[in-house]
Design a protein around this motif. Structure first.
Motif, short mmCIF file in Angstrom:
data_model
loop_
_atom_site.label_atom_id
_atom_site.label_comp_id
_atom_site.label_asym_id
_atom_site.label_seq_id
_atom_site.Cartn_x
_atom_site.Cartn_y
_atom_site.Cartn_z
N GLY A 1 0.71 -1.10 0.13
CA GLY A 1 -0.18 -0.03 0.04
C GLY A 1 0.83 1.23 0.11
N MET A 2 2.02 1.17 -0.53
CA MET A 2 2.92 2.34 -0.80
C MET A 2 2.91 3.16 -1.88
N GLY A 3 1.59 4.04 -1.93
CA GLY A 3 1.31 4.90 -3.03
C GLY A 3 2.33 5.53 -3.75
N ASN A 4 3.20 6.33 -2.79
CA ASN A 4 4.23 7.05 -3.33
C ASN A 4 5.35 6.70 -3.89
N GLU A 5 5.84 5.22 -3.32
CA GLU A 5 6.76 4.59 -4.00
C GLU A 5 6.35 3.95 -5.30
N LEU A 6 5.20 3.54 -5.27
CA LEU A 6 4.39 2.89 -6.54
C LEU A 6 4.68 4.00 -7.79
N ARG A 7 4.15 5.18 -7.65
CA ARG A 7 4.35 6.00 -8.34
C ARG A 7 5.64 6.34 -8.78
N ARG A 8 6.64 6.25 -7.92
CA ARG A 8 7.83 6.77 -8.22
C ARG A 8 8.49 5.43 -9.08
N LEU A 9 8.06 4.55 -8.71
CA LEU A 9 8.66 3.27 -9.58
C LEU A 9 8.06 3.20 -10.76
N ALA A 10 6.80 3.59 -11.31
CA ALA A 10 6.43 3.98 -12.29
C ALA A 10 6.88 4.62 -13.20
N SER A 11 7.49 5.87 -12.73
CA SER A 11 8.13 6.99 -13.18
C SER A 11 9.46 6.49 -13.78
N TYR A 12 10.07 5.73 -12.73
CA TYR A 12 11.63 5.35 -13.06
C TYR A 12 11.54 4.12 -14.30
N ALA A 13 10.54 3.42 -14.36
CA ALA A 13 10.23 2.38 -15.02
C ALA A 13 10.21 3.09 -16.46
N ILE A 14 9.40 4.00 -16.67
CA ILE A 14 8.93 4.85 -17.82
C ILE A 14 10.38 5.62 -18.32
N GLU A 15 10.97 6.01 -17.49
CA GLU A 15 12.19 7.01 -17.64
C GLU A 15 13.05 6.10 -18.46
N ARG A 16 13.22 4.84 -17.76
CA ARG A 16 14.36 4.02 -18.15
C ARG A 16 13.95 3.26 -19.37
N HIS A 17 12.87 2.66 -19.64
CA HIS A 17 12.33 1.80 -20.62
C HIS A 17 11.29 2.36 -21.62
N TYR A 18 10.60 3.29 -21.29
CA TYR A 18 9.75 3.70 -22.20
C TYR A 18 9.64 5.43 -22.12
N PRO A 19 10.79 5.99 -22.50
CA PRO A 19 10.88 7.36 -22.24
C PRO A 19 9.82 8.11 -23.26
N GLU A 20 9.37 7.42 -24.32
CA GLU A 20 8.53 8.23 -25.05
C GLU A 20 7.21 8.42 -24.47
N LEU A 21 6.79 7.64 -23.40
CA LEU A 21 5.71 7.81 -22.70
C LEU A 21 5.85 9.01 -21.56
N ALA A 22 7.00 9.52 -21.23
CA ALA A 22 7.15 10.31 -20.23
C ALA A 22 6.43 11.72 -20.72
#
Ligand code: AMP
Ligand code: MG
Length: 499
Positions: free
Chosen positions: A213-234
């Motif tokens: 239930g760690m919403g902030n971390e989850l959001r952070r993780l999603a941003s990290y994943a997008i930046e690293r693997h799918y930058p076009e989504l950023a």
């Protein structure tokens, strides 16, 4: 209590010798994952190997990463890849994750026998360098954090073969022996594999934070994943669209990945959500195997008793894993659009995956048959081909390669339909087929032979195999021995996890 004992024992607190920190090291690490909040990882420290010896070093990969390691003496490389010497830019950590294993949820898995040294930047892209088998971490639980020579060799051989076959995969930069003995069913030489990955993010990483239930971390993780693997989504302004985009992008890569496995006859064997990467790379070469004789329901893994991850159902199972991924994104999406709409949108995205997998599978398998732009209409023809293989107990790799010699046939069901469907000149069709049907694959009995020889101190057999597998689509007289299916007594019926 137990946790404390585990901590005391772990690499972090074990009072063993410390790795030597070396300045001006040949590898300059970035530590973007280590910079994420504490809940993402734990500090770790490689256990210093007694007598590290270099087994294999992947010069081509090293060069493609822009590393200047080829001139280093073997002893230096052994020290580096065993973790005995740590470049001063490394901040070693173990990553925290959860996962569904064979359908059951486990809340705290994490890197129990892997330590991330940091990321290497190459042409603007980050690659993880991880030592697998370098000792205990906070997530080791009852395990020793070690690996033995067998699984290390298997991972090195199979991951590099996957790469050469053109299938997205983590790679192996080096393998070393540690000079220590590892206790399994017997005592075996300890070893470490240095793994390169686009990242080690998994569906299980998302599961951990959703479960907590760690919403902030989850959001952070999603941003990290997008930046690293799918930058076009950023660049997408609407967060909800970004999350849905992330889901679709990961699903797309995973479906294509599994279709590619099926093209080359690969059975992963332990495709749990903690082995389902966000990058879309193959990871974890534990009980995996390439098929010799084709069977739809082939299973090798000793722990896959019900055949959950058998050849035929790998597509459905990756969709199951993607459904778990969707559920981890639900809280993020619900924050943006409300629970009801979030569910609806994720379910709609999931609903499309069955069809998307058939498309991916037809495209990959169609190439084997020399069909350009194969689509779902071609599924019956591809099925008929596979049934032909199974009925006649044919070797998947050899039969597929030999199919190039059958262009003139139209005498029976499959061949007649195949002839009707083909387009283009024979030369075009053959070129297509030859680029999709490998001549050589890492056959299980050959891997076993490599392991046995290496246990007897001879690494030349493995070296020869690794070299031959670097060009798997080329006909080469001197690799003929690799095309021979196993004799009855050589058949490997079961494979084991790399523990
Ligand atoms: P895997 O088989 O790689 O999918 O591993 C499943 C889980 O068990 C992961 O959390 C691993 O880190 C952990 N694990 C596997 N082998 C060991 C070991 N020898 N020592 C500690 N943890 C391990
Ligand atoms: Mg794993």
């Amino acid at each position: 209590m137990r946790e404390n004992a585990a901590k005391r024992d772990s690499g972090q607190f074990n009072g063993l010798r410390n790795p030597r920190h070396i300045e001006n090291a040949v590898i300059q690490f970035q530590n973007t994952y280590a910079a994420l909040p504490e809940s993402f990882h734990s500090a770790a420290k490689p256990s210093v190997a007694k007598d590290p010896k270099l087994l294999f070093f992947n010069e081509a990969l090293s060069e493609s990463l822009g590393l200047d390691l080829a001139q280093q003496p073997e002893s230096e490389l052994a020290a580096l890849f065993s973790g005995a010497e740590l470049p001063s830019s490394s901040k070693p950590i173990a990553q925290c994750y959860a996962g569904h294993q064979f359908g059951s949820f486990s809340g705290r898995l994490g890197d129990g026998r892997a330590i991330l040294l940091g990321e290497i930047e190459s042409e603007g892209t980050l690659f993880d360098l991880q030592l697998k088998g370098a000792g205990r971490t906070e997530y080791s639980r009852g395990g020793d954090g070690r690996a033995w020579l067998g699984p290390v060799l298997r991972e090195y051989i199979v991951s590099e073969a996957m790469f050469a076959l053109g299938v997205p995969t983590t790679r192996s930069l080096a393998a070393v022996t540690t000079g220590e003995e590892i206790l399994r069913e017997a005592r075996f030489p300890g070893a470490v594999v240095a793994r390169i990955a686009s990242s080690h993010l998994r569906v299980g990483t998302f599961e951990y934070f959703t479960w907590k239930g760690m919403g902030n971390e989850l959001r952070r993780l999603a941003s990290y994943a997008i930046e690293r693997h799918y930058p076009e989504l950023a660049a997408i302004a609407e967060p909800a669209e970004r999350y849905l985009g992330l889901f679709r992008a990961v699903a797309d890569r995973q479906l294509k990945l599994v279709a590619e496995w099926m093209r080359v006859g690969f059975i992963h064997g332990v495709m749990n959500t903690d082995n389902t990467t966000i990058s879309g790379e193959t990871i974890d070469f534990g009980p995996c195997a390439f098929m010799d004789t084709f069977r739809f329901d082939q299973v090798y893994s000793s722990i896959d008793r019900r055949g959950r991850y058998r050849y035929r159902t790998q597509g459905q199972l990756v969709i199951w894993n993607l459904a778990v991924f969707a559920s981890t994104l639900l809280p993020l999406l619900a924050e943006e659009v409300g629970e009801a709409l979030a569910k609806e949108q994720l379910e709609a995205a999931l609903d499309g995956l069955d069809v998307a997998f058939v498309d991916a599978w037809c495209a990959a398998m169609g190439r084997k048959l020399g069909l350009e732009n194969a689509a779902k209409e071609d599924a019956p023809l591809i099925e008929a081909y596979l049934e032909h293989l199974e009925t006649n107990a044919l070797d998947f790799t050899n039969a597929s390669r030999a199919l190039r010699n059958e262009l003139g046939r139209d005498d029976s069901g499959f061949y007649r339909e195949w002839a009707k469907r083909r387009r283009g000149t024979d030369a075009e069709i053959l070129a297509q087929m030859d680029s999709a049907n490998p001549v050589v694959i890492p056959r299980n009995h050959q891997i076993e032979r490599c392991i046995q020889s290496a246990l007897n101190g001879d690494r030349s057999v493995a070296q020869e195999l690794i070299a031959a597998l670097a060009n798997p689509y080329n006909e080469n007289e001197s690799h003929a021995w690799l095309q021979v299916p196993p004799e009855e007594h050589e058949v490997v019926h079961q494979t084991f996890c790399g523990t």
